[in-house]
Structures are given as C-alpha cells and as structure tokens.
Design a protein around this motif. Structure first.
Motif, short mmCIF file in Angstrom:
data_model
loop_
_atom_site.label_atom_id
_atom_site.label_comp_id
_atom_site.label_asym_id
_atom_site.label_seq_id
_atom_site.Cartn_x
_atom_site.Cartn_y
_atom_site.Cartn_z
N ASP A 158 0.84 -1.21 0.00
CA ASP A 158 0.00 0.00 0.00
C ASP A 158 0.87 1.25 0.00
O ASP A 158 0.60 2.21 -0.73
CB ASP A 158 -0.93 0.00 1.22
CG ASP A 158 -2.05 -1.02 1.11
OD1 ASP A 158 -2.29 -1.51 -0.02
OD2 ASP A 158 -2.68 -1.33 2.14
N SER A 159 1.93 1.26 0.79
CA SER A 159 2.85 2.40 0.87
C SER A 159 3.53 2.62 -0.48
O SER A 159 3.65 3.75 -0.95
CB SER A 159 3.87 2.15 1.97
OG SER A 159 4.88 3.11 1.96
N GLU A 166 2.15 9.04 -6.28
CA GLU A 166 2.70 10.38 -6.12
C GLU A 166 3.77 10.64 -7.18
O GLU A 166 3.85 11.75 -7.74
CB GLU A 166 3.29 10.56 -4.72
CG GLU A 166 2.25 10.64 -3.63
CD GLU A 166 2.85 10.68 -2.22
OE1 GLU A 166 4.10 10.60 -2.09
OE2 GLU A 166 2.06 10.76 -1.27
N ILE A 167 4.61 9.64 -7.48
CA ILE A 167 5.64 9.79 -8.53
C ILE A 167 4.98 10.00 -9.87
O ILE A 167 5.39 10.87 -10.67
CB ILE A 167 6.58 8.58 -8.54
CG1 ILE A 167 7.46 8.57 -7.29
CG2 ILE A 167 7.44 8.55 -9.79
CD1 ILE A 167 8.29 7.33 -7.11
N ALA A 168 3.92 9.22 -10.14
CA ALA A 168 3.21 9.36 -11.42
C ALA A 168 2.60 10.75 -11.53
O ALA A 168 2.63 11.38 -12.60
CB ALA A 168 2.15 8.28 -11.55
N GLN A 169 2.07 11.25 -10.44
CA GLN A 169 1.47 12.57 -10.43
C GLN A 169 2.56 13.64 -10.68
O GLN A 169 2.36 14.59 -11.44
CB GLN A 169 0.78 12.81 -9.08
CG GLN A 169 -0.24 13.89 -9.10
CD GLN A 169 -0.98 13.93 -7.76
OE1 GLN A 169 -0.50 13.42 -6.76
NE2 GLN A 169 -2.15 14.51 -7.77
#
Length: 191
Positions: A158-159, A166-169
């Motif tokens: 999950d982490s 977040e990296i993709a964003q």
C-alpha cells in the motif's frame, strides 16, 4: 459387549450350580444318614458305629465339596475379573476416552499379555495424539506469523502504491511543464 455379558452369565450360572450342588449334597447326606440310622437299628448296632462312620463321611464330603466349589469360584473370579477390566477399558477407549488408567498387569499368562498389549496400544495412541496436538500448535503459531507477515507486506505494498501514485502525479506535472516550456520555446524561436 456380548463377550462381557456372557462372562457375567457364566459367573451367575456357576453360582447357581454351586448352590445347587451344595444343597444336593446336603440333602443326600441327610437322607443317607436317615437311611443308615434305620439300617443300623435293624441290624441291632447299639453303639451306632456305622451311623457315626457314615455321618463323618457325609460331613467330610460336604466340606470337600464346599472347598472345591469355593476354589473353582475363586479361580474363575481371578480369570474373569481382568477380562471384565479389559472390556471396561476398551469400551472407554472406543468412546474416544484415552484418559484412562492403564491395566499394568503383572500376570504372565495370556490375559497379562493382552493387558500389556492394550496398555502399549493406548500409550501409542496417546503419543500420536500428543504429537498431532504439538504439530497443530506449531502450525497455528506459523499461521499467526504468516498473517503478521502478510499484514506487513500489505502495508508495504500500500505504501509503495501511494508512492508510485505520487511519482506518477509528479511525472504528469513535469510532463505538463515540459510541454509548456516546449510551447514557449517554439513561440520564442518563431519570433
């Protein structure tokens, strides 16, 4: 269970036969004493030595018969008691009760060997069940550790999923910024 009942029936039959023999010998002795007394009177035996002799033989035969019946009863009781104990023990084991007192026979005959063999079987079953219980407890502990590890792994996944998102964003934002720079660069190079 049928064998157990037949042993009980045999013991009862022995008791009835013993009592019947004792009563029969007593009756015969009394009748014989009465007949000998008549015969003694007819023969003119004044000091009753024949009567006394027959009376002594009758009393001795009653005592000997009683002793023999008692001895037979004792021997049969000594034989049947362990068989009844074995039968009771096996009935309890058959009802899944292995928390029984072992027979621990000191006899060297067939019944003693059977008792010792039954004790060994019960000890063997108890050992197997103890081993199964121990293995089950170990499997239960391993299952708890596996569940704990699975929980930690799930949290880790999950982490990582949140971090990947977040990296993709962040990459999407960089892509938008690069597109904007590219558009600005083309517009400044065309001017």
């Amino acid at each position: 269970m049928q064998f157990y009942k037949s042993l009980s029936a045999k013991r009862k039959i022995l008791s009835v036969v013993s009592i019947a023999l004792l009563i029969g010998f007593t009756f015969l002795s009394i009748v014989s004493i009465h007949e000998v007394n008549k015969l003694s009177n007819l023969l003119g035996d004044k000091d009753n030595s024949l009567f006394s002799f027959i009376l002594k033989i009758g009393i001795c035969s009653i005592f000997v018969t009683s002793f023999c019946i008692g001895a037979v009863y004792y021997v049969l009781a000594q034989t049947f008691r362990p068989v009844e104990d074995i039968s009771d023990l096996l009935a309890r084991v058959a009802s899944n009760d292995l928390q029984v007192d072992l027979l621990e026979s000191k006899r060297n005959d067939e019944i003693g060997r059977i008792s010792n063999s039954i004790d060994n079987v019960i000890l063997g079953f108890s050992g197997i069940l103890t081993s199964i219980k121990f293995t089950g407890e170990q499997i239960g502990e391993a299952g708890k550790i596996f569940n704990k590890s699975a929980g930690v792994l799930t949290k880790s996944v999950d982490s990582q999923s949140v971090a990947s998102h977040e990296i993709a964003q962040g990459l999407d934002e960089m892509n938008v910024s690069l597109d904007l720079i590219s558009v600005n660069f083309e517009s400044s190079s065309s001017s």
